[in-house]
Design a protein around this motif. Sequence first.
Motif, PDB file in Angstrom:
ATOM      1  N   TYR A  30       0.829  -1.220   0.000  1.00 42.25           N
ATOM      2  CA  TYR A  30       0.000   0.000   0.000  1.00 42.25           C
ATOM      3  C   TYR A  30       0.858   1.263   0.000  1.00 42.25           C
ATOM      4  N   ALA A  31       2.150   1.133  -0.336  1.00 42.53           N
ATOM      5  CA  ALA A  31       3.123   2.225  -0.229  1.00 42.53           C
ATOM      6  C   ALA A  31       2.671   3.480  -0.965  1.00 42.53           C
ATOM      7  N   GLY A  32       2.957   4.610  -0.329  1.00 44.80           N
ATOM      8  CA  GLY A  32       2.693   5.892  -0.959  1.00 44.80           C
ATOM      9  C   GLY A  32       2.242   6.908   0.061  1.00 44.80           C
ATOM     10  N   THR A  33       2.111   8.132  -0.409  1.00 45.96           N
ATOM     11  CA  THR A  33       1.562   9.205   0.402  1.00 45.96           C
ATOM     12  C   THR A  33       0.275   9.654  -0.261  1.00 45.96           C
ATOM     13  N   TYR A  34      -0.794   9.664   0.503  1.00 42.30           N
ATOM     14  CA  TYR A  34      -2.136   9.952  -0.007  1.00 42.30           C
ATOM     15  C   TYR A  34      -2.698  11.166   0.695  1.00 42.30           C
ATOM     16  N   ARG A  35      -3.445  11.964  -0.044  1.00 42.59           N
ATOM     17  CA  ARG A  35      -4.057  13.177   0.515  1.00 42.59           C
ATOM     18  C   ARG A  35      -5.563  13.052   0.488  1.00 42.59           C
ATOM     19  N   GLY A  36      -6.153  13.293   1.659  1.00 42.24           N
ATOM     20  CA  GLY A  36      -7.604  13.306   1.785  1.00 42.24           C
ATOM     21  C   GLY A  36      -8.181  11.951   2.126  1.00 42.24           C
ATOM     22  N   PRO A  37      -9.308  11.941   2.839  1.00 42.79           N
ATOM     23  CA  PRO A  37      -9.945  10.692   3.257  1.00 42.79           C
ATOM     24  C   PRO A  37     -10.329   9.767   2.104  1.00 42.79           C
ATOM     25  N   ASP A  38     -10.758  10.314   0.973  1.00 40.99           N
ATOM     26  CA  ASP A  38     -11.141   9.458  -0.155  1.00 40.99           C
ATOM     27  C   ASP A  38      -9.949   8.676  -0.691  1.00 40.99           C
ATOM     28  N   ALA A  39      -8.807   9.346  -0.822  1.00 36.81           N
ATOM     29  CA  ALA A  39      -7.601   8.671  -1.315  1.00 36.81           C
ATOM     30  C   ALA A  39      -7.134   7.601  -0.332  1.00 36.81           C
ATOM     31  N   ILE A  40      -7.241   7.893   0.957  1.00 39.10           N
ATOM     32  CA  ILE A  40      -6.838   6.923   1.977  1.00 39.10           C
ATOM     33  C   ILE A  40      -7.751   5.698   1.925  1.00 39.10           C
ATOM     34  N   THR A  41      -9.032   5.941   1.774  1.00 36.63           N
ATOM     35  CA  THR A  41      -9.975   4.825   1.664  1.00 36.63           C
ATOM     36  C   THR A  41      -9.651   3.977   0.438  1.00 36.63           C
ATOM     37  N   GLU A  42      -9.413   4.629  -0.689  1.00 35.95           N
ATOM     38  CA  GLU A  42      -9.167   3.919  -1.945  1.00 35.95           C
ATOM     39  C   GLU A  42      -7.846   3.154  -1.957  1.00 35.95           C
ATOM     40  N   HIS A  43      -6.789   3.757  -1.419  1.00 37.12           N
ATOM     41  CA  HIS A  43      -5.455   3.165  -1.548  1.00 37.12           C
ATOM     42  C   HIS A  43      -4.962   2.402  -0.324  1.00 37.12           C
ATOM     43  N   VAL A  44      -5.634   2.573   0.825  1.00 38.46           N
ATOM     44  CA  VAL A  44      -5.179   1.890   2.035  1.00 38.46           C
ATOM     45  C   VAL A  44      -6.305   1.045   2.635  1.00 38.46           C
ATOM     46  N   PHE A  45      -7.348   1.697   3.122  1.00 44.15           N
ATOM     47  CA  PHE A  45      -8.381   0.966   3.861  1.00 44.15           C
ATOM     48  C   PHE A  45      -9.046  -0.124   3.018  1.00 44.15           C
ATOM     49  N   ALA A  46      -9.536   0.214   1.828  1.00 41.84           N
ATOM     50  CA  ALA A  46     -10.233  -0.784   1.001  1.00 41.84           C
ATOM     51  C   ALA A  46      -9.317  -1.937   0.600  1.00 41.84           C
ATOM     52  N   PRO A  47      -8.090  -1.661   0.126  1.00 39.16           N
ATOM     53  CA  PRO A  47      -7.220  -2.793  -0.223  1.00 39.16           C
ATOM     54  C   PRO A  47      -6.850  -3.684   0.964  1.00 39.16           C
ATOM     55  N   VAL A  48      -6.613  -3.071   2.131  1.00 38.45           N
ATOM     56  CA  VAL A  48      -6.299  -3.892   3.305  1.00 38.45           C
ATOM     57  C   VAL A  48      -7.482  -4.801   3.620  1.00 38.45           C
ATOM     58  N   MET A  49      -8.695  -4.250   3.582  1.00 32.35           N
ATOM     59  CA  MET A  49      -9.883  -5.055   3.890  1.00 32.35           C
ATOM     60  C   MET A  49     -10.151  -6.109   2.816  1.00 32.35           C
ATOM     61  N   GLU A  50      -9.741  -5.839   1.582  1.00 30.12           N
ATOM     62  CA  GLU A  50      -9.851  -6.856   0.522  1.00 30.12           C
ATOM     63  C   GLU A  50      -8.843  -7.978   0.746  1.00 30.12           C
ATOM     64  N   ASP A  51      -7.657  -7.624   1.213  1.00 33.07           N
ATOM     65  CA  ASP A  51      -6.596  -8.612   1.407  1.00 33.07           C
ATOM     66  C   ASP A  51      -6.746  -9.427   2.690  1.00 33.07           C
ATOM     67  N   MET A  52      -7.296  -8.802   3.741  1.00 32.34           N
ATOM     68  CA  MET A  52      -7.278  -9.413   5.069  1.00 32.34           C
ATOM     69  C   MET A  52      -8.685  -9.568   5.649  1.00 32.34           C
ATOM     70  N   GLU A  53      -8.931 -10.699   6.291  1.00 32.07           N
ATOM     71  CA  GLU A  53     -10.186 -10.886   7.030  1.00 32.07           C
ATOM     72  C   GLU A  53      -9.959 -11.946   8.092  1.00 32.07           C
ATOM     73  N   PRO A  54     -10.007 -11.659   9.324  1.00 33.08           N
ATOM     74  CA  PRO A  54     -10.199 -10.316   9.879  1.00 33.08           C
ATOM     75  C   PRO A  54      -8.882  -9.549   9.863  1.00 33.08           C
ATOM     76  N   PHE A  55      -8.963  -8.254  10.161  1.00 36.06           N
ATOM     77  CA  PHE A  55      -7.782  -7.422  10.305  1.00 36.06           C
ATOM     78  C   PHE A  55      -8.007  -6.447  11.448  1.00 36.06           C
ATOM     79  N   ALA A  56      -6.961  -6.225  12.245  1.00 34.33           N
ATOM     80  CA  ALA A  56      -7.036  -5.241  13.322  1.00 34.33           C
ATOM     81  C   ALA A  56      -5.652  -4.622  13.525  1.00 34.33           C
ATOM     82  N   ALA A  57      -5.664  -3.320  13.780  1.00 36.56           N
ATOM     83  CA  ALA A  57      -4.457  -2.609  14.202  1.00 36.56           C
ATOM     84  C   ALA A  57      -4.600  -2.458  15.714  1.00 36.56           C
ATOM     85  N   VAL A  58      -3.868  -3.280  16.455  1.00 41.02           N
ATOM     86  CA  VAL A  58      -4.062  -3.391  17.895  1.00 41.02           C
ATOM     87  C   VAL A  58      -3.051  -2.518  18.640  1.00 41.02           C
TER      88      VAL A  58
END
Length: 135
Positions: free
Chosen positions: A46-74
């Motif tokens: 997921y490497a990179g620098t993203y600006r704004g919540p939409d970019a973070i959702t698209e490039h970090v949150f959504a791909p992590v959730m697609e790759d991992m189930e379950p996932f938690a940052a503890v």
Amino acid sequence: MASTAARTNLEIVQEMYSAFNDGDVETVLGHMDPDIEWTEPEGSRYAGTYRGPDAITEHVFAPVMEDMEPFAAVPERYVDGGDTIVVLGTDRGTVRSSGESLEAPFAHVCDFRDGRLVKFVDYTDTAAWQQAIGA
């Protein structure tokens, strides 16, 4: 009587991790500044620098959730520096495609301005992520 005291940045960060781990991404996004800068480390899928919540959702949150189930940052420890909160913890999850387990330590640096998350930098064990995901 309800308290009118402003919440501390530490309290906001704690709420964000709890919400994220409960699947409540909207609460997490709601604490972000519209111009937030979010950095994931080189060597990460997921490497990179993203600006704004939409970019973070698209490039970090959504791909992590697609790759991992379950996932938690503890989170295991919070270092309260006022406008900068450092969170030390462990990413844990299971890779959907292989069933491989992930356990990777992290340090997250969260910078706040006026109670909004304006910058986030993720330092994590990218080798553990690559081994688990196979990328």
